[in-house]
Design an enzyme around this catalytic site. Structure first.
Site, PDB file in Angstrom:
ATOM      1  N   SER A  31       0.866  -1.170   0.000  1.00 45.28           N
ATOM      2  CA  SER A  31       0.000   0.000   0.000  1.00 45.28           C
ATOM      3  C   SER A  31       0.905   1.223   0.000  1.00 45.28           C
ATOM      4  O   SER A  31       1.632   1.464   0.966  1.00 45.28           O
ATOM      5  CB  SER A  31      -0.867  -0.063   1.264  1.00 45.28           C
ATOM      6  OG  SER A  31      -1.682   1.062   1.358  1.00 45.28           O
ATOM      7  N   HIS A  70      -6.234   2.031  12.066  1.00 42.35           N
ATOM      8  CA  HIS A  70      -6.439   2.152  10.623  1.00 42.35           C
ATOM      9  C   HIS A  70      -7.607   3.071  10.303  1.00 42.35           C
ATOM     10  O   HIS A  70      -7.551   3.848   9.349  1.00 42.35           O
ATOM     11  CB  HIS A  70      -6.631   0.787   9.959  1.00 42.35           C
ATOM     12  CG  HIS A  70      -6.616   0.900   8.457  1.00 42.35           C
ATOM     13  ND1 HIS A  70      -7.747   0.870   7.695  1.00 42.35           N
ATOM     14  CD2 HIS A  70      -5.591   1.116   7.600  1.00 42.35           C
ATOM     15  CE1 HIS A  70      -7.419   1.049   6.417  1.00 42.35           C
ATOM     16  NE2 HIS A  70      -6.124   1.202   6.333  1.00 42.35           N
ATOM     17  N   HIS A  90      -2.484   0.629  -4.238  1.00 42.37           N
ATOM     18  CA  HIS A  90      -2.141  -0.621  -3.573  1.00 42.37           C
ATOM     19  C   HIS A  90      -2.188  -1.799  -4.519  1.00 42.37           C
ATOM     20  O   HIS A  90      -2.755  -1.722  -5.609  1.00 42.37           O
ATOM     21  CB  HIS A  90      -2.959  -0.823  -2.280  1.00 42.37           C
ATOM     22  CG  HIS A  90      -4.282  -1.497  -2.438  1.00 42.37           C
ATOM     23  ND1 HIS A  90      -5.296  -1.343  -1.524  1.00 42.37           N
ATOM     24  CD2 HIS A  90      -4.772  -2.356  -3.377  1.00 42.37           C
ATOM     25  CE1 HIS A  90      -6.336  -2.060  -1.899  1.00 42.37           C
ATOM     26  NE2 HIS A  90      -6.055  -2.691  -3.005  1.00 42.37           N
TER      27      HIS A  90
END
Lengths: 348, 348
Positions: free
Chosen positions: B216, B296, B317
């Site tokens: 990512s 996150h 990503h």
């Protein structure tokens, strides 16, 4: 580990659920269970709208009358009463009644004491407005969620008990996976709200298929002082911000109405409990907001970071997806942005 | 509006995707496309581990040798080089090479200049450790995501172009929905990592089916000064916190390894780009973390709240799910918590 979908509501799937069979949720949750003879429930939000101190007494008296009507034969098996101020600065008192049988609701609402009162021209001349927003979710079209098993609020109070720990929770999409219809139906919604009558006088809003509503509740009445303070000072402000956003700017996201309400006694004294009740164009609009909007995710994070320190805070929700024929919305003497009136279009 | 799953990889579904057919994402995203002759790709993370200033020169020389080997026949079509400090305080330089054809990778890695160097006993006596973590995702087992169409980093650089705007993004579960295998397979993973050999000397880790990995990336090299400052001061710290959490405490969540790396020139000078590369027990563990972990979600919210003010920040990503036979991990002279060594068990 049970499924949130009760045995008699399971059917061969054409749509898979999001959770795999070996998924194990990180903490226990139960759902309300109903006997098989329950096929459809009724949630009737009956509101009184007023402005300013001079109409408060009349508004309370009106709420008292509505709750008094609940005591008649075929009245609801459970109800609660709330207060909120809306985006237009009006105060609103709402009594919500729950029935486990639409026939009883129909008999009740057709009683002269009830129908006659709602239909009377006096309602148009009163110093307060009234509205009734009634949905009748079928058992394959609603779901509940509780991290506790006693004293269920809302629709759970008129059902028959709780499940074992269920598998479908603690992931985005679990709400949908708990609704039996999701086994074969995406419930994507269609059509739009239409208003008939006079929005400034007596008006009805005609719903469309698959309108979704969520009641999401918070009860801090059993918390210890430190826990109460933690909730009210560090979590509740995030909740309020998310709710204000939805109330004021939810239209373009498909949120027809959002009310963040405080539970109150009939005399107006506040209880230590609140809930948000919102109506949505479809379940997926509700999902998109909950999963991705910064205000809701900030709230989610604020809660999750403190969840272990909030053991007695009771959070719960109930979510329904209802067909066009299982909804009715009527507004009398209310301002034209009340409830689902705001986003309803006039027929051509 | 295209599907992220390319036409030749579509098949009759036994599992439904989460998005309904009428879902429309709120902003455009494309994915990499490959000709039908591409059936499997190779991602080879080749690392050098060292401690302290006294070994830096040797480490850089070793990285230079690895990158030099990339220039041999059948070398990768694309590579980049990075630096990170790991949880044990060691510095690591990693070169990752991408091949669009596993046969070419096999020929390259079997060359005497390559195989001979890795297998030499000198590797065990060097002042630095080396490792190679190689995965070979099949085309039905990986997906990519770019909000731009030029200069694709990572695996996109060895493929053949980009799709039109795709439908499967901007909802939790979209990552899975973009992987062709998800049409018929939950990719739930099974087994556990096993270590063979001497973890303090030369060791290999044997993978299990459906290990998932995500790269990512964040590239702020094209941002204006104000945007750069906004990213580095208000978003990057949240990213770092989430990455540190995963690195240090990811084991119980199913995260085998997490490296948050800075792209660097061969001489060590940093580039204005980073990425996280992490390995997971299964895709659903990665989903659970991304969707629900406060670190996150805080990062997600921090970014979403500022996305409009970060127009030139390039985020992307690539996610792969790989079979047991399509992975190989080797560690020479590294500390025993390096990469997938940490969570691998000794066979009984």
């Amino acid at each position: 580990m049970d499924s949130a979908i009760d045995r008699h509501l399971r059917c061969p799937r054409t749509l898979s659920r999001r959770a795999s069979d070996d998924y194990r949720p990180p903490f226990p949750i139960v759902v309300a269970r109903a006997h098989e003879d329950v096929t459809q429930v009724v949630m009737a939000y009956l509101g009184v709208q007023y402005r300013g101190d001079e109409h408060r007494a009349e508004a309370r008296e009106t709420l008292r009358r509505i709750v008094g009507q609940f005591g008649l034969d075929d009245g609801p098996g459970h109800h609660d009463t709330t207060h909120h101020r809306d985006a237009q600065g009006r105060d609103n008192l709402v009594a919500v009644g729950y029935w486990r049988d639409p026939e009883r609701y129909r008999r009740w609402s057709a009683r002269p004491e009830v129908a006659g009162w709602w239909d009377a021209d006096e309602r148009l001349r009163a110093g307060v407005g009234v509205f009734r927003e009634v949905v009748m979710p079928r058992v394959d079209g609603f779901e509940t969620l509780y991290p506790f098993t006693d004293g269920l609020p809302g629709v759970g109070a008129v059902l028959d008990g709780v499940s074992d720990e269920v598998q479908e929770h603690a992931y985005w999409g679990a709400m949908r996976d708990r609704i039996p219809r999701s086994q074969t139906d995406r419930m994507t919604g269609s059509g739009e709200l239409e208003v008939r009558g006079d929005p400034a006088g007596r008006a009805v809003v005609v719903g469309h298929d698959d309108v979704a509503l969520i009641r999401s509740g918070q009860d801090w009445s059993g918390t210890e002082p430190g826990e109460r303070e933690l909730y009210l000072e560090e979590v509740e402000p995030e909740l309020r911000e998310a709710m204000d956003f939805l109330r004021d700017r939810g239209e373009r996201l498909g949120c027809y109405s959002n009310r963040y309400v405080r539970n109150v006694h009939l005399d107006g004294r506040p209880l230590d409990a609140t809930y948000a009740i919102s109506h949505w164009r479809s379940l997926d609009r509700l999902e998109r907001w909950a999963e991705s909007h910064p205000t809701h995710l900030s709230l989610f994070v604020a809660y999750v970071r403190r969840a272990k320190r909030l053991p007695r805070l009771r959070l719960y929700h109930e979510v329904s997806v209802v067909g066009a024929d299982d909804q009715s919305y009527e507004y009398v003497n209310c301002h034209p942005a009340t409830g689902l009136l705001r986003d309803a279009r006039r027929p051509d």
